[in-house]
Design a protein around this motif. Structure first.
Motif, PDB file in Angstrom:
ATOM      1  N   GLU A 206      -1.237  -6.527  -5.715  1.00 58.22           N
ATOM      2  CA  GLU A 206      -0.583  -5.750  -6.771  1.00 58.22           C
ATOM      3  C   GLU A 206       0.292  -6.649  -7.640  1.00 58.22           C
ATOM      4  O   GLU A 206       0.255  -6.579  -8.868  1.00 58.22           O
ATOM      5  CB  GLU A 206       0.240  -4.635  -6.138  1.00 58.22           C
ATOM      6  N   ARG A 207       1.074  -7.523  -7.007  1.00 60.02           N
ATOM      7  CA  ARG A 207       1.916  -8.444  -7.782  1.00 60.02           C
ATOM      8  C   ARG A 207       1.072  -9.411  -8.596  1.00 60.02           C
ATOM      9  O   ARG A 207       1.413  -9.750  -9.734  1.00 60.02           O
ATOM     10  CB  ARG A 207       2.845  -9.216  -6.841  1.00 60.02           C
ATOM     11  N   ALA A 208      -0.047  -9.881  -8.021  1.00 62.96           N
ATOM     12  CA  ALA A 208      -0.889 -10.853  -8.712  1.00 62.96           C
ATOM     13  C   ALA A 208      -1.518 -10.249  -9.965  1.00 62.96           C
ATOM     14  O   ALA A 208      -1.549 -10.886 -11.031  1.00 62.96           O
ATOM     15  CB  ALA A 208      -1.966 -11.363  -7.759  1.00 62.96           C
ATOM     16  N   VAL A 209      -2.022  -9.019  -9.873  1.00 63.59           N
ATOM     17  CA  VAL A 209      -2.653  -8.383 -11.030  1.00 63.59           C
ATOM     18  C   VAL A 209      -1.624  -8.119 -12.132  1.00 63.59           C
ATOM     19  O   VAL A 209      -1.882  -8.351 -13.315  1.00 63.59           O
ATOM     20  CB  VAL A 209      -3.352  -7.083 -10.599  1.00 63.59           C
ATOM     21  N   VAL A 210      -0.445  -7.640 -11.748  1.00 67.51           N
ATOM     22  CA  VAL A 210       0.601  -7.384 -12.743  1.00 67.51           C
ATOM     23  C   VAL A 210       1.016  -8.684 -13.424  1.00 67.51           C
ATOM     24  O   VAL A 210       1.174  -8.738 -14.653  1.00 67.51           O
ATOM     25  CB  VAL A 210       1.802  -6.694 -12.080  1.00 67.51           C
TER      26      VAL A 210
ATOM     27  N   LEU B 261     -10.090 -14.866 -10.172  1.00 67.28           N
ATOM     28  CA  LEU B 261      -9.255 -14.110 -11.100  1.00 67.28           C
ATOM     29  C   LEU B 261      -9.591 -12.622 -11.007  1.00 67.28           C
ATOM     30  O   LEU B 261     -10.688 -12.249 -10.576  1.00 67.28           O
ATOM     31  CB  LEU B 261      -9.481 -14.603 -12.527  1.00 67.28           C
ATOM     32  N   PRO B 262      -8.672 -11.734 -11.405  1.00 66.72           N
ATOM     33  CA  PRO B 262      -8.953 -10.295 -11.352  1.00 66.72           C
ATOM     34  C   PRO B 262     -10.152  -9.923 -12.215  1.00 66.72           C
ATOM     35  O   PRO B 262     -10.365 -10.468 -13.306  1.00 66.72           O
ATOM     36  CB  PRO B 262      -7.664  -9.664 -11.892  1.00 66.72           C
ATOM     37  N   SER B 263     -10.954  -8.992 -11.724  1.00 64.88           N
ATOM     38  CA  SER B 263     -12.127  -8.508 -12.441  1.00 64.88           C
ATOM     39  C   SER B 263     -11.901  -7.064 -12.858  1.00 64.88           C
ATOM     40  O   SER B 263     -11.693  -6.204 -11.987  1.00 64.88           O
ATOM     41  CB  SER B 263     -13.366  -8.585 -11.554  1.00 64.88           C
ATOM     42  N   PRO B 264     -11.919  -6.764 -14.162  1.00 65.00           N
ATOM     43  CA  PRO B 264     -11.832  -5.362 -14.570  1.00 65.00           C
ATOM     44  C   PRO B 264     -13.047  -4.588 -14.059  1.00 65.00           C
ATOM     45  O   PRO B 264     -14.195  -5.036 -14.202  1.00 65.00           O
ATOM     46  CB  PRO B 264     -11.813  -5.431 -16.098  1.00 65.00           C
TER      47      PRO B 264
ATOM     48  N   PHE C 120      -2.925 -17.809  -8.101  1.00 62.03           N
ATOM     49  CA  PHE C 120      -4.311 -18.189  -8.370  1.00 62.03           C
ATOM     50  C   PHE C 120      -4.574 -19.685  -8.211  1.00 62.03           C
ATOM     51  O   PHE C 120      -5.703 -20.127  -8.454  1.00 62.03           O
ATOM     52  CB  PHE C 120      -4.699 -17.749  -9.791  1.00 62.03           C
ATOM     53  N   GLY C 121      -3.597 -20.443  -7.840  1.00 63.97           N
ATOM     54  CA  GLY C 121      -3.807 -21.871  -7.644  1.00 63.97           C
ATOM     55  C   GLY C 121      -4.218 -22.566  -8.934  1.00 63.97           C
ATOM     56  O   GLY C 121      -3.619 -22.355  -9.996  1.00 63.97           O
ATOM     57  N   ASP C 122      -5.275 -23.373  -8.852  1.00 64.41           N
ATOM     58  CA  ASP C 122      -5.727 -24.159 -10.000  1.00 64.41           C
ATOM     59  C   ASP C 122      -6.878 -23.505 -10.744  1.00 64.41           C
ATOM     60  O   ASP C 122      -7.610 -24.176 -11.476  1.00 64.41           O
ATOM     61  CB  ASP C 122      -6.150 -25.560  -9.529  1.00 64.41           C
ATOM     62  N   LEU C 123      -7.077 -22.204 -10.540  1.00 63.77           N
ATOM     63  CA  LEU C 123      -8.154 -21.530 -11.266  1.00 63.77           C
ATOM     64  C   LEU C 123      -7.884 -21.582 -12.762  1.00 63.77           C
ATOM     65  O   LEU C 123      -6.745 -21.461 -13.218  1.00 63.77           O
ATOM     66  CB  LEU C 123      -8.269 -20.071 -10.811  1.00 63.77           C
ATOM     67  N   GLY C 124      -8.943 -21.753 -13.525  1.00 62.96           N
ATOM     68  CA  GLY C 124      -8.787 -21.813 -14.977  1.00 62.96           C
ATOM     69  C   GLY C 124      -8.255 -20.501 -15.518  1.00 62.96           C
ATOM     70  O   GLY C 124      -8.693 -19.421 -15.106  1.00 62.96           O
TER      71      GLY C 124
END
Length: 406
Positions: free
Chosen positions: A91-95, A217-220, A112-116
């Motif tokens: 929840e915190r990550a998506v917000v 990364l979050p996916s809609p 998310f670390g080093d994700l683009g």
């Protein structure tokens, strides 16, 4: 002359007794020495008991079978705590992913670390975030679907509109060329786009020894699909002059409005333990309709022990005059020719069973696809294989805090 030296009765100084003396009580010195001897015996007894208990306890420990721990060690409790931690993290990550502008993108590394990351200069604003679903898929990752009220960021009023770079002109697509995704098609129906509303995002989370990080990364994803209600078993309405109608109305009035425990018990079957609301939150209750299950109305002169399933549709009135609809599912039982409330059901009577998902064979993994059993690529809806691993959001809590059992 008699002198008392503190030990025993007074004695004559001349060695003679003036009168015959009766047998004296034990002296104070004798009392002290007797108490000391008793204490010594108690201490010695305790020491002997300790010496005997040690070898006895050792023998019992060796003879008795190995005891099993009371707490389950299969990891079930640990997975509940793990799911709670993952839910909060997701929840915190998506917000954060929605609300963080490009200039502050470094704060997202904790999630998310080093994700683009492609970040907007004007981020979204969010409110009312909550976990809609969490499952653990066959890869060991947690798949979390987070719902959030999101609003697209608006540029400042004085911001200049985006312009095509100088010297470049927009060229129409060549014949036979497929328009890029998102381009408007003159013949296609217009797509309804929203800039504010309830959106859902799916996030895979890795959990190892209390440490968490998003694996992507979050996916809609689409909102959970609508589901039709099951058919109710209540199919026959009661007339307003039916004896059961008045009994139910009086029962609900005592429980919700008057708070009269004695009146509540008068309309209840013996052995029940219904409680009136305290404090009373409503100023009035109007029973609009009562519907019975079974295809026919309950008898107006029932035999003792006869039962009936009914549902009362009521309108509650607050002290401010505002009204609120509610429903109560009740079980009535007859006694001495009248109907009484025997039970408040936690759920209504149904004319069809609740569907149970049937197991399906696991899909074969293909390149570019996921074998996750948690959620599909079409949305956050569950699959039958989710059931054994679902940790939260499975069954709704029973409603009606006043429900009692007979």
């Amino acid at each position: 002359m008699k002198v008392n030296w503190g030990f025993g009765p007074p004695k004559d100084t001349d060695g003679g007794d003036t009168a015959p003396r009766e047998k004296s009580a034990p002296s104070e010195q004798h009392t002290w020495t007797g108490g000391s001897q008793l204490a010594t015996r108690v201490v010695v007894g305790l020491l002997w008991a300790a010496l005997i208990a040690g070898p006895l306890a050792l023998a019992l420990q060796m003879l008795l079978p190995e005891s099993r721990p009371v707490v389950r060690q299969d990891g079930y409790v640990d997975r509940i705590g793990e799911a709670a931690a993952v839910s909060e993290f997701a929840e915190r990550a998506v917000v954060a992913w929605l609300e963080t502008p490009a200039e502050e993108s470094d704060v997202l590394r904790a999630y998310f670390g080093d994700l683009g990351l492609a970040r907007p200069d004007i981020p979204w604003t969010t409110d009312g975030s909550a976990v809609a679903e969490i499952v653990k898929d066959d890869t060991g990752l947690w798949s979390v679907t987070v719902g959030v009220d999101a609003t697209e960021g608006e540029p400042p009023a004085d911001a200049a509109p985006a312009q095509t770079p100088a010297g470049e002109a927009e060229e129409p697509a060549e014949a036979g060329e497929t328009p890029a995704a998102g381009e408007d098609d003159a013949d296609a129906e217009p797509v309804q786009r929203v800039t504010s509303g309830r959106l859902y995002f799916q996030l895979p989370v890795l959990y190892v020894d209390g440490q968490m990080i998003a694996q992507a990364l979050p996916s809609p994803v689409p909102a959970p699909g609508d589901f039709d209600q099951l058919t109710s078993a209540y199919d026959h309405g009661l007339a307003a002059d039916h004896p059961a109608f008045a009994r139910v109305a009086n029962f609900l009035g005592a429980m919700l409005v008057s708070g009269d425990q004695a009146s509540l018990e008068a309309y209840s079957s013996p052995g029940t333990s219904f409680r009136a609301l305290n404090p009373v939150p409503y100023a009035g209750v109007q029973v609009d309709t009562i519907v019975a299950a079974g295809g026919e109305a309950p008898s107006e002169e029932p035999a003792d022990g006869e039962t009936a399933e009914v549902q009362a549709n009521v309108t509650l009135s607050g002290s401010n005059g505002e009204q609120l609809g509610a429903q109560y599912s009740l079980v009535l039982q007859a006694r001495e020719g009248r109907w009484e409330v025997a039970r408040l059901r936690t759920s209504p009577a149904l004319a069809e069973p609740v569907p149970i998902p049937t197991p399906s064979p696991a899909a074969t993994a293909t390149p570019g696809t996921s074998t996750s059993e948690g959620t599909s690529s079409q949305g956050p809806g569950p699959t039958p294989s989710d059931t054994p691993t679902r940790e939260a959001g499975s069954d709704p809590a029973p409603t009606g805090s006043t429900t009692e059992s007979p």
